[in-house]
Design a protein around this motif. Structure first.
Motif, PDB file in Angstrom:
ATOM      1  N   UNK A 223       0.824  -1.210   0.000  1.00 41.10           N
ATOM      2  CA  UNK A 223       0.000   0.000   0.000  1.00 41.10           C
ATOM      3  C   UNK A 223       0.851   1.250   0.000  1.00 41.10           C
ATOM      4  N   UNK A 224       1.884   1.249   0.809  1.00 39.00           N
ATOM      5  CA  UNK A 224       2.766   2.423   0.832  1.00 39.00           C
ATOM      6  C   UNK A 224       3.421   2.623  -0.525  1.00 39.00           C
ATOM      7  N   UNK A 225       3.822   1.543  -1.180  1.00 36.13           N
ATOM      8  CA  UNK A 225       4.428   1.645  -2.500  1.00 36.13           C
ATOM      9  C   UNK A 225       3.431   2.196  -3.515  1.00 36.13           C
ATOM     10  N   UNK A 226       2.207   1.691  -3.500  1.00 39.03           N
ATOM     11  CA  UNK A 226       1.188   2.156  -4.451  1.00 39.03           C
ATOM     12  C   UNK A 226       0.819   3.602  -4.195  1.00 39.03           C
ATOM     13  N   UNK A 227       0.842   4.018  -2.920  1.00 42.13           N
ATOM     14  CA  UNK A 227       0.434   5.379  -2.576  1.00 42.13           C
ATOM     15  C   UNK A 227       1.600   6.350  -2.498  1.00 42.13           C
ATOM     16  N   UNK A 228       2.756   5.942  -3.000  1.00 42.28           N
ATOM     17  CA  UNK A 228       3.909   6.846  -3.044  1.00 42.28           C
ATOM     18  C   UNK A 228       3.556   8.139  -3.753  1.00 42.28           C
ATOM     19  N   UNK A 229       2.817   8.052  -4.851  1.00 38.53           N
ATOM     20  CA  UNK A 229       2.496   9.248  -5.642  1.00 38.53           C
ATOM     21  C   UNK A 229       1.089   9.766  -5.358  1.00 38.53           C
ATOM     22  N   UNK A 230       0.474   9.363  -4.243  1.00 40.34           N
ATOM     23  CA  UNK A 230      -0.862   9.823  -3.835  1.00 40.34           C
ATOM     24  C   UNK A 230      -1.859   9.595  -4.986  1.00 40.34           C
ATOM     25  N   UNK A 231      -2.221   8.340  -5.245  1.00 38.22           N
ATOM     26  CA  UNK A 231      -3.014   8.002  -6.430  1.00 38.22           C
ATOM     27  C   UNK A 231      -4.381   8.671  -6.518  1.00 38.22           C
ATOM     28  N   UNK A 232      -4.992   8.983  -5.368  1.00 37.86           N
ATOM     29  CA  UNK A 232      -6.314   9.611  -5.415  1.00 37.86           C
ATOM     30  C   UNK A 232      -6.281  10.951  -6.134  1.00 37.86           C
ATOM     31  N   UNK A 233      -5.105  11.557  -6.242  1.00 40.28           N
ATOM     32  CA  UNK A 233      -4.996  12.845  -6.930  1.00 40.28           C
ATOM     33  C   UNK A 233      -4.230  12.718  -8.235  1.00 40.28           C
ATOM     34  N   UNK A 234      -3.083  12.068  -8.192  1.00 38.18           N
ATOM     35  CA  UNK A 234      -2.193  12.065  -9.356  1.00 38.18           C
ATOM     36  C   UNK A 234      -2.531  11.001 -10.382  1.00 38.18           C
ATOM     37  N   UNK A 235      -3.220   9.943  -9.964  1.00 36.23           N
ATOM     38  CA  UNK A 235      -3.381   8.787 -10.835  1.00 36.23           C
ATOM     39  C   UNK A 235      -4.828   8.512 -11.226  1.00 36.23           C
ATOM     40  N   UNK A 236      -5.693   8.369 -10.262  1.00 39.62           N
ATOM     41  CA  UNK A 236      -7.045   7.926 -10.555  1.00 39.62           C
ATOM     42  C   UNK A 236      -8.072   9.012 -10.282  1.00 39.62           C
ATOM     43  N   UNK A 237      -9.246   8.865 -10.915  1.00 35.60           N
ATOM     44  CA  UNK A 237     -10.352   9.787 -10.724  1.00 35.60           C
ATOM     45  C   UNK A 237     -11.638   9.023 -10.531  1.00 35.60           C
ATOM     46  N   UNK A 238     -12.750   9.721 -10.562  1.00 33.54           N
ATOM     47  CA  UNK A 238     -14.047   9.073 -10.352  1.00 33.54           C
ATOM     48  C   UNK A 238     -14.399   8.151 -11.518  1.00 33.54           C
ATOM     49  N   UNK A 239     -13.984   8.526 -12.717  1.00 37.90           N
ATOM     50  CA  UNK A 239     -14.228   7.695 -13.897  1.00 37.90           C
ATOM     51  C   UNK A 239     -12.945   7.562 -14.706  1.00 37.90           C
ATOM     52  N   UNK A 240     -12.824   6.458 -15.414  1.00 38.20           N
ATOM     53  CA  UNK A 240     -11.648   6.243 -16.249  1.00 38.20           C
ATOM     54  C   UNK A 240     -11.865   6.856 -17.627  1.00 38.20           C
ATOM     55  N   UNK A 241     -10.974   7.742 -18.065  1.00 36.26           N
ATOM     56  CA  UNK A 241     -11.092   8.278 -19.425  1.00 36.26           C
ATOM     57  C   UNK A 241     -10.658   7.229 -20.436  1.00 36.26           C
ATOM     58  N   UNK A 242     -11.005   7.423 -21.687  1.00 33.35           N
ATOM     59  CA  UNK A 242     -10.527   6.550 -22.741  1.00 33.35           C
ATOM     60  C   UNK A 242      -9.035   6.795 -22.940  1.00 33.35           C
ATOM     61  N   UNK A 243      -8.276   5.747 -23.196  1.00 32.91           N
ATOM     62  CA  UNK A 243      -6.825   5.882 -23.351  1.00 32.91           C
ATOM     63  C   UNK A 243      -6.459   6.760 -24.538  1.00 32.91           C
ATOM     64  N   UNK A 244      -7.322   6.803 -25.555  1.00 35.15           N
ATOM     65  CA  UNK A 244      -7.062   7.665 -26.711  1.00 35.15           C
ATOM     66  C   UNK A 244      -7.157   9.134 -26.321  1.00 35.15           C
ATOM     67  N   UNK A 245      -8.086   9.458 -25.420  1.00 34.18           N
ATOM     68  CA  UNK A 245      -8.209  10.836 -24.918  1.00 34.18           C
ATOM     69  C   UNK A 245      -6.975  11.188 -24.101  1.00 34.18           C
ATOM     70  N   UNK A 246      -6.527  10.238 -23.300  1.00 34.11           N
ATOM     71  CA  UNK A 246      -5.325  10.453 -22.488  1.00 34.11           C
ATOM     72  C   UNK A 246      -4.120  10.703 -23.387  1.00 34.11           C
ATOM     73  N   UNK A 247      -3.996   9.925 -24.449  1.00 31.15           N
ATOM     74  CA  UNK A 247      -2.892  10.098 -25.390  1.00 31.15           C
ATOM     75  C   UNK A 247      -2.962  11.451 -26.080  1.00 31.15           C
ATOM     76  N   UNK A 248      -4.157  11.854 -26.506  1.00 29.36           N
ATOM     77  CA  UNK A 248      -4.313  13.134 -27.192  1.00 29.36           C
ATOM     78  C   UNK A 248      -3.910  14.288 -26.282  1.00 29.36           C
ATOM     79  N   UNK A 249      -4.278  14.194 -25.001  1.00 29.41           N
ATOM     80  CA  UNK A 249      -3.886  15.215 -24.022  1.00 29.41           C
ATOM     81  C   UNK A 249      -2.378  15.249 -23.866  1.00 29.41           C
ATOM     82  N   UNK A 250      -1.766  14.081 -23.849  1.00 28.03           N
ATOM     83  CA  UNK A 250      -0.311  13.996 -23.677  1.00 28.03           C
ATOM     84  C   UNK A 250       0.415  14.584 -24.878  1.00 28.03           C
TER      85      UNK A 250
END
Length: 427
Positions: A223-250
């Motif tokens: 758990x400490x390893x997974x939460x190193x980057x504070x996933x509730x803010x930096x990683x995950x959200x209420x819904x998962x976006x499409x990976x293509x949208x994520x790529x376009x943003x990147x």
């Protein structure tokens, strides 16, 4: 000593040093300054800038045939001028975004709307990174009485040692603060990502690698390893976006696009390679992976009970582009090179298969707390703290040798130039 002989000695001894200096000047910022001073290059560069601006608005932007050819011609001319093979310094350097903007202006058309980018924009120079902190050296200097807690949780131990270093503690506290909700409001993900990039860019990798790739054998450590980057803010959200949208943003963000290109180059898998990597460089792959943290495509561990990583996105409703979407996800979740590099860093390659399977322990209900506290509750074994891994020891020796060599070259250059001036000034 005659003047010709002296000049020969001068160039023979300083040739390598001068070549190294020229190589350092071969950056995209230097190339842009030279181009802007040249009227012909300047005009062509402005045409290419217009093309790049169009792609920046929409990575899948389509030009008519005439405009497309004009952009291709401008790019060909520019890439064979001052910008030939120009690169940018690694992310610890200043003016990174400015340099990357120039790089992607020069390489705008070849990477347009393509998940598989051409190549990394970063200089791949080992001596470029300087060791700012040494984890083992710091740990060995800490009195044993100051280290208390659970010796079976290596992730907790890293937090303990980091808290004893002013720089590591300050930068870690900053990103934890910016990645945590305040007064019941959700965190600002943009600020969180920025501070994460600062932490992983400014703190020595001897620390950051241990934070991300500590070898866990129970869920509390996981758990400490997974939460190193504070996933509730930096990683995950209420819904998962499409990976293509994520790529376009990147692709619209110079830093994210550059680090994705670096990740693709350094972590390119190979089915025929024993280490699983096309480049055969696990350390470079891990560094490129860490470079993705703090970008719109921030990866993380899937859950506390596994060492598998993924992106926070899905491929539902991808239509005709589902193959591309699956490729984006699998580049993290099913990347043989990345998996082997992580296992090597965690020491899992030294375990037998039975022990590796035991690491996929059964998850329990989510544990309360954000797992990012810097309270000193770890216990680092005194003897193991004194042992410096062979890889770090070799890196330190290489850096010391490089420093001594550079110093010797500069001293010789100074002495030779002084002697030359004296001879030229004598009657």
């Amino acid at each position: 000593m005659g003047l010709p002989l002296l000049l020969g000695l001068l160039f023979s001894q300083t040739g390598g040093l001068l070549a190294h200096s020229i190589e350092q000047l071969n950056s995209c910022i230097t190339a842009e300054n030279l181009c802007l001073a040249d009227p012909v290059c300047n005009a062509t560069y402005r045409i290419l800038g217009t093309c790049s601006h169009s792609y920046a608005k929409n990575s899948f932007f389509t030009l008519d045939h005439g405009a497309w050819n004009k952009c291709l011609q401008a790019e060909t001319v520019i890439r064979n001028s001052h910008f030939q093979e120009c690169k940018c310094q690694r992310r610890t350097q200043k003016q990174e975004e400015h340099c990357l903007r120039i790089y992607w202006t020069v390489h705008s058309t070849v990477s347009k709307g393509d998940f598989n980018l051409e190549m990394s924009p970063y200089k791949n120079v080992v001596s470029e990174e300087s060791l700012k902190m040494d984890y083992n050296k710091l740990a060995s200097q800490v009195p044993e009485s100051h280290l208390v807690g659970d010796t079976t949780n290596p992730c907790l131990q890293v937090a303990q040692v980091c808290s004893l270093n002013r720089r590591c503690r300050r930068l870690r506290s900053t990103y934890v603060s910016n990645c945590s909700p305040k007064d019941g409001h959700a965190c600002n993900q943009r600020k969180c990502h920025r501070e994460l990039r600062h932490f992983f860019g400014k703190v020595d990798m001897d620390f950051t690698k241990r934070f991300l790739f500590c070898s866990c054998q129970d869920e509390f450590c996981g758990e400490r390893r997974r939460k190193t980057i504070v996933p509730d803010c930096s990683f995950q959200g209420s819904t998962q976006p499409n990976c293509l949208v994520l790529l376009d943003t990147c692709l619209k963000d110079y830093i994210c696009k550059s680090r994705l290109a670096d990740f693709q180059e350094q972590c390119k898998p190979s089915s025929s390679s024993p280490d699983g990597c096309f480049q055969h460089k696990h350390a470079a792959c891990l560094e490129a992976y860490m470079g993705m943290i703090g970008t719109p495509m921030t990866p993380n561990y899937i859950r506390n009970s596994t060492a598998d990583v993924t992106l926070w996105c899905s491929c539902e409703n991808s239509g005709n582009h589902k193959d591309v979407c699956d490729e984006i996800r699998s580049s993290f979740s099913n990347n043989r090179c990345l998996r082997n590099a992580m296992q090597s860093q965690m020491g899992l390659n030294q375990l037998n298969r039975k022990n590796q399977e035991e690491l996929h322990f059964i998850p329990s209900p989510d544990i309360q707390g954000d797992g990012t506290s810097t309270v000193l509750t770890a216990n680092l074994h005194w003897e193991s703290a004194k042992k410096i891994p062979q890889e770090v020891d070799i890196q330190n020796e290489q850096l010391r040798s490089h420093s001594a060599y550079s110093g010797g070259q500069l001293s010789l250059l100074t002495l030779t130039l002084m002697l030359l001036l004296l001879l030229l000034g004598s009657p």
